[in-house]
Design an enzyme around this catalytic site. Structure first.
Site, PDB file in Angstrom:
ATOM      1  N   ASP A   1       0.391  -1.254   0.224  1.00  0.00           N
ATOM      2  CA  ASP A   1      -0.005  -0.129   0.043  1.00  0.00           C
ATOM      3  C   ASP A   1       1.063   1.768   0.023  1.00  0.00           C
ATOM      4  OD1 ASP A   1      -1.341   2.358   1.234  1.00  0.00           O
ATOM      5  OD2 ASP A   1      -2.730  -0.007   0.748  1.00  0.00           O
TER       6      ASP A   1
ATOM      7  N   HIS B   1      -9.945  -4.210  -3.891  1.00  0.00           N
ATOM      8  CA  HIS B   1      -9.258  -4.907  -3.047  1.00  0.00           C
ATOM      9  C   HIS B   1      -8.701  -5.083  -1.600  1.00  0.00           C
ATOM     10  CE1 HIS B   1      -9.870  -0.423  -2.867  1.00  0.00           C
ATOM     11  NE2 HIS B   1      -9.160  -0.074  -1.589  1.00  0.00           N
ATOM     12  N   LEU B   2      -8.120  -6.233  -1.446  1.00  0.00           N
ATOM     13  CA  LEU B   2      -8.218  -6.243  -0.184  1.00  0.00           C
ATOM     14  C   LEU B   2      -6.874  -5.696   0.993  1.00  0.00           C
ATOM     15  CD1 LEU B   2      -9.025  -8.569   2.289  1.00  0.00           C
ATOM     16  CD2 LEU B   2      -7.843 -10.565   1.764  1.00  0.00           C
ATOM     17  N   HIS B   3      -7.118  -5.055   2.339  1.00  0.00           N
ATOM     18  CA  HIS B   3      -5.957  -4.290   2.803  1.00  0.00           C
ATOM     19  C   HIS B   3      -5.172  -5.316   3.766  1.00  0.00           C
ATOM     20  CE1 HIS B   3      -6.438  -0.071   1.805  1.00  0.00           C
ATOM     21  NE2 HIS B   3      -7.592  -0.781   1.869  1.00  0.00           N
TER      22      HIS B   3
END
Length: 157
Positions: A46, A115-117
């Site tokens: 990120d 989107h997967l954090h």
């Protein structure tokens, strides 16, 4: 809508002509360092990390935010979760109980591409990061809660 550029690479464009940055990353059309990938998913850091380890897992194919998911996307979400945990283990994170995995609810998702954090260790999140990714955040939906909603309601509320 997906167009084919003259070189054959997929390019995600929207009606206003903008290109989806995550589609560009997934197509390797940026300088973003890919941490891990396969034919379906891509993982990278990120740009505004909320934890010592903060990655995003995205599908290569454009999928809107988590509100666009339906029951048929459950397997995709499970594969995203599986990649997230594998990346953390590759990066030396052994305590998978001290992690946060989830999605931001619109309008709090900054990029309109699923989107997967992936954040670890969760115990090292700053107070600012806890507002965005913590258990009390009303706009951060964990993988577990998202899957429950898809299973029971066929959508995310």
């Amino acid at each position: 809508m997906t167009d084919q550029e003259s070189n054959g690479d997929p390019k995600e464009t929207f009606s206003n002509g903008d290109t989806c940055i995550f589609c560009r990353i997934a197509s390797n059309n940026t300088d973003t360092e890919i941490v891990h990938c396969n034919d379906e998913l891509v993982c990278f850091r990120d740009v505004k990390p909320g934890a010592p380890h903060h990655y995003l897992v995205i599908p290569r194919e454009h999928v809107g935010n988590c509100k666009s998911l339906r029951k048929e996307h459950i397997q995709l979400v499970l594969r995203m979760e599986e990649m997230a945990k594998a990346v953390l283990q590759m990066k030396g994170i052994s305590d998978l109980q001290d992690i946060r995995l989830g999605f931001h609810m619109p309008p709090f998702s900054s990029v309109p591409h699923l989107h997967l954090h992936v954040l670890a260790p969760a115990t090292q999140l700053s107070s600012r990061s806890l507002r965005f990714y913590g258990p009390q955040s009303f706009w951060f939906l964990t993988v577990e809660n998202l899957l429950k909603q898809l299973e029971s309601q066929n959508r995310v509320k």
